[in-house]
Design a protein around this motif. Structure first.
Motif, PDB file in Angstrom:
ATOM      1  N   LEU A 114       0.830  -1.200   0.000  1.00  0.00           N
ATOM      2  CA  LEU A 114       0.000   0.000   0.000  1.00  0.00           C
ATOM      3  C   LEU A 114       0.862   1.246   0.000  1.00  0.00           C
ATOM      4  O   LEU A 114       0.585   2.211  -0.709  1.00  0.00           O
ATOM      5  N   GLU A 115       1.934   1.190   0.785  1.00  0.00           N
ATOM      6  CA  GLU A 115       2.830   2.333   0.856  1.00  0.00           C
ATOM      7  C   GLU A 115       3.414   2.629  -0.520  1.00  0.00           C
ATOM      8  O   GLU A 115       3.560   3.776  -0.918  1.00  0.00           O
ATOM      9  N   PHE A 169       0.785   4.280  -2.574  1.00  0.00           N
ATOM     10  CA  PHE A 169       0.600   5.662  -2.103  1.00  0.00           C
ATOM     11  C   PHE A 169       1.746   6.541  -2.587  1.00  0.00           C
ATOM     12  O   PHE A 169       1.542   7.632  -3.094  1.00  0.00           O
ATOM     13  N   SER A 171       1.138   9.633  -4.991  1.00  0.00           N
ATOM     14  CA  SER A 171       1.360  10.990  -4.498  1.00  0.00           C
ATOM     15  C   SER A 171       2.472  11.669  -5.285  1.00  0.00           C
ATOM     16  O   SER A 171       2.386  12.863  -5.580  1.00  0.00           O
ATOM     17  N   ILE A 226       0.914  12.805  -8.426  1.00  0.00           N
ATOM     18  CA  ILE A 226      -0.009  13.924  -8.166  1.00  0.00           C
ATOM     19  C   ILE A 226       0.780  15.217  -7.977  1.00  0.00           C
ATOM     20  O   ILE A 226       0.470  16.246  -8.591  1.00  0.00           O
ATOM     21  N   ILE A 227       1.821  15.160  -7.159  1.00  0.00           N
ATOM     22  CA  ILE A 227       2.580  16.378  -6.878  1.00  0.00           C
ATOM     23  C   ILE A 227       3.276  16.870  -8.140  1.00  0.00           C
ATOM     24  O   ILE A 227       3.191  18.059  -8.492  1.00  0.00           O
ATOM     25  N   MET A 268      -3.381  14.058 -13.399  1.00  0.00           N
ATOM     26  CA  MET A 268      -3.414  14.234 -11.958  1.00  0.00           C
ATOM     27  C   MET A 268      -4.767  13.770 -11.385  1.00  0.00           C
ATOM     28  O   MET A 268      -4.810  13.084 -10.357  1.00  0.00           O
ATOM     29  N   PHE A 269      -5.842  14.091 -12.064  1.00  0.00           N
ATOM     30  CA  PHE A 269      -7.175  13.675 -11.598  1.00  0.00           C
ATOM     31  C   PHE A 269      -7.282  12.153 -11.517  1.00  0.00           C
ATOM     32  O   PHE A 269      -7.845  11.610 -10.569  1.00  0.00           O
ATOM     33  N   VAL A 296      -5.560  11.037  -8.467  1.00  0.00           N
ATOM     34  CA  VAL A 296      -6.353  11.343  -7.264  1.00  0.00           C
ATOM     35  C   VAL A 296      -7.433  10.288  -7.102  1.00  0.00           C
ATOM     36  O   VAL A 296      -7.699   9.800  -5.993  1.00  0.00           O
ATOM     37  N   ILE A 310      -6.012   7.481  -5.403  1.00  0.00           N
ATOM     38  CA  ILE A 310      -5.962   7.678  -3.951  1.00  0.00           C
ATOM     39  C   ILE A 310      -7.303   7.322  -3.318  1.00  0.00           C
ATOM     40  O   ILE A 310      -7.367   6.662  -2.271  1.00  0.00           O
ATOM     41  N   TYR A 311      -8.377   7.747  -3.970  1.00  0.00           N
ATOM     42  CA  TYR A 311      -9.710   7.448  -3.431  1.00  0.00           C
ATOM     43  C   TYR A 311      -9.922   5.944  -3.363  1.00  0.00           C
ATOM     44  O   TYR A 311     -10.476   5.417  -2.389  1.00  0.00           O
ATOM     45  N   LEU A 315      -7.650   3.737  -3.022  1.00  0.00           N
ATOM     46  CA  LEU A 315      -6.823   3.289  -1.916  1.00  0.00           C
ATOM     47  C   LEU A 315      -7.560   3.426  -0.595  1.00  0.00           C
ATOM     48  O   LEU A 315      -7.354   2.670   0.350  1.00  0.00           O
ATOM     49  N   LEU A 316      -8.424   4.464  -0.548  1.00  0.00           N
ATOM     50  CA  LEU A 316      -9.155   4.749   0.688  1.00  0.00           C
ATOM     51  C   LEU A 316     -10.546   4.141   0.650  1.00  0.00           C
ATOM     52  O   LEU A 316     -11.438   4.600   1.364  1.00  0.00           O
ATOM     53  N   GLN A 317     -10.722   3.187  -0.229  1.00  0.00           N
ATOM     54  CA  GLN A 317     -11.979   2.441  -0.235  1.00  0.00           C
ATOM     55  C   GLN A 317     -13.168   3.248  -0.742  1.00  0.00           C
ATOM     56  O   GLN A 317     -14.310   2.874  -0.538  1.00  0.00           O
ATOM     57  N   ALA A 318     -12.905   4.429  -1.368  1.00  0.00           N
ATOM     58  CA  ALA A 318     -14.015   5.261  -1.805  1.00  0.00           C
ATOM     59  C   ALA A 318     -14.166   5.137  -3.315  1.00  0.00           C
ATOM     60  O   ALA A 318     -13.906   6.083  -4.056  1.00  0.00           O
TER      61      ALA A 318
END
Lengths: 470, 100, 168, 641
Positions: free
Chosen positions: C2-3, C6, C10, C13-14, C36-37, C40, C43-44, C46-49
């Motif tokens: 996961l790291e 991430f 990231s 994205i940056i 970039m979108f 992102v 990332i969502y 990754l956060l289960q969203a």
């Protein structure tokens, strides 16, 4: 929420439905004035549902209490007065009516949601609804460059401030695990004021300061007010500003109340800076419209004192001040609209030269509004300032009250300059031709009468504000 | 498990890049894009917070932020279009008739 | 693992955020933004969203960026390429932003949360995020949901008002 | 008893109607709203008087304007015996003056403006007398002053008129400043401004003294003297009397209403109203009595030699006001108010008669250029004669009773009273003399004006003569309510007013009362006789006297050089300072630094701050970001992170 609680939301629902009706009405209604009339009737219908709307629904997400009702009263009056002063102006500017009134109503709906918001999510959405409507209204005169520019500036800076607001909400959410204002308050009472907590307070403060135009977040105001259609300027300087105060009061005096000792010094600094910038720059202006924009900045600086003082006394003084400011400011802007004609802006100080000779009644009304803005008794402006000072002194900020008095004295210079131009100068060139209309006259009459009435008999308003906040 | 503050750092970096773009770019459209960057920074933080707090509020707020961003984009670009009808410059420092 | 994801997301994205801001060509900016979108959205995920990830791609990448592209087409790109991209005062802005970033990162460093709501990852996994979000939106959050719909309506009306041709 | 509200608000309504609509709707009919309104007020005032006579008094706040802890600013009404008398005086004289003005002002271009000012004045005066607190009294006081300046300068195109308006304004500043200080002092010491608590608690201050320039002074005395300052200014007493004669530049009906019957008596009203304060301070009382007595004599001497008929009457007014203060100063407030009330009628009548004469003479005011007008204007002659007899104290007429009451009370009070009685008695002699000098020069003998004026001579129209006749009734009969017991009367007035002002102190025997009364009648008759000899029989006597006593004559003719004195000690030095010193320094820095420096600094600051408002969106955004950053930095520094 049960369906039986629907009465709490009725004013908002009715406003939304009627705004749609007004939007569509232009298709069937030929006479432009009728659309405006429809908008006014809609406000009246919405107001009818207000008395039965008290209550809290959606787990505290939407609160209809005395506080919000007082502000809604201001929004409604502001909307009605704006509609009254708009019809003639729209004709001169040759703009369409239906969307204009509908957007005004949507903006008002946004403000109502802001005043009633018990949750930062609703607050944000209400704020955006208001702001988006206002961006469009500011740029409503598409063919005029000034209007475009104002709209662009307002939009970009407004979006910027929304992003800052969201960051603040995110930070608060991170610290408290909630967006509900009452819960935030109870979580914060048990927490120490950490730096990250203070950062979130500052982000929120900046975002709200932008909405109510506190220096140094005020800089959009003069440009936007000058470029926007005058009727919209009148509306913006009153309604949305009052809505900004409503959320500032709710969030800071309820949600962030445990951190009061941390944010009060910041707000005092902003308030003094605002009074200084507003008053000192107003002196520099030759355009009365722009002068009034700076004056509105200064007045926001005064009104914030109510929030600084806090408590029943301070909040009611702030609310009264906003109410009073509405009448005197819309009155003054109405005079500007009266001066505007097809090929004449009528915004410069020089256009007011000798107005007392050519149009004594108009000059007399302008005199009344200028006196009131200065705060000379027996006009309403004096009452508003008096109770603000009293609240400040009562809360132990006597020095702040004195600073405010000094700035008020400075403000006399530019308000009374208009009076001097009207009464002591000879008219120049050909006489200004006024473009009055019955509805504009009505708006002026209402504003003037209330400025006088509140000035002479303030107690009903004062006690009303005390009761709803108490 | 990734520490929460990594996400918050990421969010704040994107947010600050957005601020920088807004402050430093001359082109209004890029300024506007920068605001979207700022919003994305907030969104990343909110989703992460929401996930770690086991609470839906943050994610719901993100949903609304995206919806509002769409609305903002429509209006903002309409304003740009109506401005371009009168002036063709996209540079913000040339849009300064109102001042003082 | 996961790291690693991430870190990759990231980093992209940056970098792409910076490219959006620093690119000379406006069209390129929009395209960088698109990349970039997508990340992102990663990332969502990754956060289960996953629902928000979908929304991010559909709304941001599909709708908003197209609007931007449309607006950029109005510009005179050739002139634009040779024009100065940054304002005169950009170093000052950079300083302010750097200070801000520093304070934000300092204050957020080591931030952990003690709040534990009822929507644990397992529970979300069980009923799926989309359903959970949908239920919340249509029950407790119906009011903001309706307000959002009015906002979109205002956006449509506003965009038409501003962009349509002048009456007679 | 709510209809009392109509009394002030009817004139206010008339004012609003006239000022807002007058120019368009009532150009030549502006008298209708105003006159009807004041008639309404008069009728209600009579009803109020009846209520008061039945013992119904009233003291209540209509509403509170501002409530702030202890500080309460309210509009309230106190209706008692004193108020009722004042109401009758104000509304009746005001009504008659309104009617009179229909004839007098008929073709003036500012007709509607004139009537709106009159209504505003009436409203303010009524608010003043009906007030139940000092602050409202003060506002009314300033408002009547404002109307007075507006009306003195009514013909503002005339330089002398606008100068007189300014003079009245400036002179009154001096008095009002003291009055304002007095009101503030009352609030500071007693914490309230309502009459009843003030009067109830003022006694608690009797031990309190403050040291002013090393002089220990009782605080009550200071309050009383400060209040009296205001009275001196408004009622044109020594040494602030100079504005009143100049105020005659205003239209004559205004002189009759404001500068004879009502506004100028506000000072007397104030002293009578505040009698609980004055009575506690013997020092202040003596000051009031002596200032009153001296003014009575002093103004009468000036009136002896003036030729401008309005100025003679103006000095006569100053003199009569002196009588009223004299009475108040010896504790006989009732007698002072009684004289105020009778004086209102005969003095208003004198002015209106003078106006009638002016009307006939085409604006001529010099009585040396008149004579023999009796034949041409009988009504004016007879009414003016009645007024003059009344002011001279001829028994049976109004002036006799009130003046006799004052002189007797002064004598009975003893001490300072005896002294002021002497002054008053001498002044009575002079009063009779100058009043009849005026009558004889104007109405008797041969006409001394131009042929054209003679051709134009006529009696005034009905609108003017009817008010004269009505006022004449007042000048005769107004005093009958206060006939002393000695002459078989019941002294009803003194009994009536006693609940407010108490009974005067001092006792005197019947013999003494007969003596003072006889003496005042005697000097009155002597004055008339002398005037008759001087101006009808042997016209060379006054001329010879004037030559023989040239220095005295010159002093009197020049009004004791008061204007010159003020010009020398106040006007010139201020002008000198203004012209030489300030002008001299404008090239330098000091004065400019203070007077222009502050605005200039703000302007300079503004012009620089203004540059920040560059119109550049980026700048605005940068300032926002900077503001955000600074706020964060401040918090970080303060919290020490």
């Amino acid at each position: 929420m049960n369906f039986t609680d629907i009465h709490t939301l009725m004013p908002e629902i009715v406003m939304a439905v009627l705004a749609l009706a007004v939007l569509l009405s232009e298709l069937v209604i030929r006479r432009k004035e009728t659309v405006g009339l429809l908008a006014i009737v809609s406000v009246a219908v919405t107001a009818y549902f207000i008395p039965t709307s008290f209550g809290t629904v959606f787990n505290g997400m939407f609160i209809s209490d005395g506080y919000s009702v007082f502000f809604k009263f201001i929004f409604f009056t502001c909307l009605i007065l704006t509609v009254l002063i708009s019809s003639r102006y729209l004709e001169i500017e040759r703009s369409s009516h239906g969307e204009y009134y509908a957007l005004l109503m949507f903006a008002t709906l946004g403000m109502m949601l802001m005043a009633s918001a018990g949750d930062l999510i609703v607050l944000y959405l209400g704020l955006e609804l208001m702001a988006l409507s206002l961006y469009v209204l500011t740029g409503f005169i598409r063919h005029e460059y000034r209007s475009n520019e104002a709209s662009l500036k307002y939009f970009l800076l407004g979006a910027f401030s929304s992003a800052i607001l969201l960051y603040g909400i995110m930070m608060i959410y991170a610290q408290t695990g909630t967006t509900d204002i009452n819960t935030i308050s109870s979580v914060l009472t048990e927490k120490k004021a950490t730096v990250s907590l203070l950062l979130s307070v500052i982000f929120l403060l900046v975002a709200f300061s932008f909405k109510i135009a506190l220096a140094p977040f005020h800089m959009w105001t003069p440009d936007v007010y000058e470029g926007a259609p005058t009727s919209i300027t009148a509306f913006m300087s009153v309604g949305p500003k009052a809505a900004g105060f409503a959320v500032l009061g709710r969030v800071f005096l309820v949600g962030l109340y445990p951190l009061q000792i941390n944010w009060i010094p910041l707000l005092i600094g902003l308030s003094i800076l605002t009074m200084a910038v507003g008053n000192i720059l107003a002196i520099q202006q030759r355009s009365v419209k722009r002068m009034l924009a700076y004056s509105s900045i200064a007045h926001a600086g005064y009104a914030v004192i109510g929030i600084i003082a806090g408590g029943n006394e301070g909040v009611s003084a702030m609310m009264n001040y906003l109410l009073i400011y509405m009448f005197m400011n819309i009155g003054a802007f109405s005079i500007l609209i009266l001066m505007r004609s097809e090929d004449f802006l009528g915004e410069s100080l020089d256009d007011f030269k000798g107005l007392a000779k050519t149009h004594p009644l108009t000059a007399g009304l302008m005199l009344l509004f200028m006196f009131s803005l200065t705060g000379i008794p027996p006009t309403a402006g004096f009452i508003g300032k008096f109770y603000l000072f009293k609240a400040a002194v009562g809360a132990g900020y006597t020095w702040l009250a004195i600073v405010t008095v000094i700035f008020s004295a400075i403000s006399a210079y530019f308000y009374l300059r208009v009076v001097i131009y009207m009464y002591m100068h000879e008219p120049e060139g050909e006489a200004v031709s006024l473009s009055g209309s019955p509805s504009l006259g009505l708006a002026l009459l209402i504003s003037a009468l209330l400025v006088l009435f509140i000035g002479i008999y303030p107690s009903p308003f004062i006690s009303f504000a005390r009761i709803v906040t108490g | 498990m990734i520490p929460l503050h990594w996400y918050l750092w990421l969010g704040s970096i994107v947010f600050c890049i957005g601020i920088f773009g807004f402050l430093a770019k001359r082109n209004i459209i890029i300024m506007f894009l920068s605001i979207e960057l700022m919003l994305n920074g907030v969104n990343i933080s909110l989703v992460a917070l929401s996930h770690y707090m086991q609470d839906l509020r943050g994610e719901i707020l993100v949903f609304f932020i995206i919806a509002v961003a769409a609305a903002e984009a429509a209006i903002g670009l309409a304003i740009v279009v109506s401005l371009f009808r009168n002036r063709t410059s996209p540079h913000v420092d040339e849009i300064r008739e109102l001042k003082g | 693992m996961l790291e690693f994801f991430f870190g990759y997301l990231s980093l992209v994205i940056i970098i792409f955020s910076l490219l959006v801001v620093l690119s000379k060509n406006a069209i390129h900016s929009v395209l960088y933004m698109l990349v970039m979108f997508f990340h992102v959205a990663g990332i969502y995920l990754l956060l289960q969203a996953e629902f928000l990830a979908a929304v991010q791609i559909i709304v941001y990448a599909g709708a908003i960026l197209v609007l931007f592209l449309f607006a950029i087409m109005l510009l005179n790109l050739r002139e634009e390429l040779s024009a100065e991209q940054l304002t005169d005062g950009w170093p000052a802005s950079l300083a302010v932003v750097a200070g801000l970033l520093l304070t934000l990162m300092l204050s957020l460093g080591g931030f952990t949360t003690t709040f534990n709501g009822s929507w644990s990852p397992e529970k979300i996994k069980e009923i799926t995020f989309t359903k959970a979000l949908g239920q919340a939106l249509y029950t407790g959050y119906i009011l903001p949901f309706e307000v959002a719909s009015i906002i979109l309506l205002v956006a449509i009306v506003g965009a038409i008002v501003l962009a349509k041709r002048r009456l007679n | 008893m709510n209809y009392y509200l109509l009394i002030p608000f009817l004139p206010l309504a008339a004012f609003l109607i006239n000022i807002l609509l007058g120019r368009k709707l009532f150009r030549h009919q502006a008298h209708w709203p105003s006159t009807l309104a004041v008639l309404g007020s008069l009728v209600v005032s009579v009803l109020v008087l009846i209520d008061v006579l039945n013992g119904q008094t009233l003291n209540r706040d209509l509403y509170s304007w501002i409530i702030s802890g202890k500080f309460r600013v309210s509009v309230g009404f106190l209706i008692d015996q004193l108020t009722a008398v004042m109401l009758i005086v104000v509304t009746s004289v005001s009504f008659l003056v309104h009617v009179y003005s229909i004839g007098y002002m008929h073709d003036d271009p500012g007709y509607y403006r004139f009537y709106s000012y009159l209504s505003l004045f009436t409203f303010s005066m009524l608010m003043l007398v009906m007030s139940n607190n000092f602050l409202q009294l003060y506002f009314g006081w300033e408002a009547v002053g404002l109307c007075s300046y507006l009306l003195i300068g009514f013909w503002y195109q005339k330089k002398s008129a606008s100068d007189a308006g300014k003079k009245a304004f400036i002179v009154n500043r001096f008095g009002d400043f003291g009055f304002g200080l007095g009101v503030i002092l009352i609030f500071l010491t007693l914490g309230t401004l309502h009459y009843s608590p003030v009067f109830e608690t003022i006694g608690t201050l009797s031990e309190k003294t403050v040291s002013i320039f090393g002089l220990e002074m009782n605080i009550i005395t200071i309050i009383a003297l400060l209040l009296f300052c205001g009275a001196v200014g408004k009622s044109a007493q020594l040494p602030l009397h100079v504005w009143l004669p100049d105020a005659m530049e205003g239209p004559t009906p205004v002189s009759a209403l404001i500068h004879a019957a009502t506004m100028v008596t506000a000072g007397v009203f104030l002293v009578a109203r505040a009698n609980p304060i004055f009575s506690l301070s013997p020092t202040a009382m003596s000051v009031v009595a002596v200032v009153g007595g001296l003014t009575a004599l002093f103004a009468a001497t000036i009136a002896l030699v003036q030729n401008d008929i309005k100025r003679v009457i103006a000095y006569s007014t100053v003199s009569q006001l002196g009588y009223m203060f004299l009475a108040c100063g010896v504790g006989a407030y009732g007698a002072g108010i009684f004289h105020l009330y009778t004086h209102a009628y005969f003095k208003a009548l004198l002015f209106l008669c003078a106006g009638s004469v002016m009307h006939a003479m085409g604006g001529e005011l010099d009585c040396q250029k008149m004579g023999g007008l009796r034949k041409y204007m009988p009504v004016t002659y007879w009414t003016m004669l009645i007024a003059s007899l009344s002011i001279s104290g001829i028994p049976g007429l109004a002036g006799f009773f009130s003046k006799d009451e004052i002189l007797f009370r002064a004598y009975a009070a003893g001490g300072v009273g005896k002294f002021v009685w002497l002054l008053g008695t001498i002044a009575a002699l002079l009063t009779a003399f100058y009043s009849f000098r005026l009558i004889f020069l104007t109405f008797h003998g041969e006409f001394r004006g131009t042929e054209e004026q003679k051709h134009h001579l006529h009696e005034s129209p009905k609108a003017m003569t009817i008010p004269l006749l009505l006022l004449a009734i007042g000048a005769v009969g107004a005093g009958w309510v206060g006939i002393p017991p000695l002459l078989g009367g019941g002294e009803h007035f003194a009994e009536y007013i006693a609940p407010v002002v108490g009974h005067p102190a001092g006792e005197a025997t019947h013999a003494e009362e007969w003596m003072t009364m006889g003496l005042s009648v005697l000097v009155g008759l002597a004055g008339i006789l002398t005037a008759w000899i001087f101006y009808l029989r042997k016209r060379e006597i006054p001329v010879r006297l004037a030559e023989k006593f040239q220095p005295i004559y010159r002093v009197l003719w020049n009004k004791y050089y008061f204007d010159e004195l003020y010009d020398f000690i106040i006007v010139r030095p201020s002008l000198f300072v203004a012209r030489n010193i300030i002008m001299g320094f404008t090239d330098g820095a000091i004065i400019e630094g203070i007077v222009n420096g502050v605005p200039a600094f703000i302007g300079w600051l503004g012009s620089h701050v203004r540059k920040v408002q560059s119109g550049l969106l980026q700048h605005y955004a940068t300032f926002m970001a900077l503001g955000l950053f600074l706020l964060i930095a401040i918090v970080m520094i303060v919290t020490g992170v």
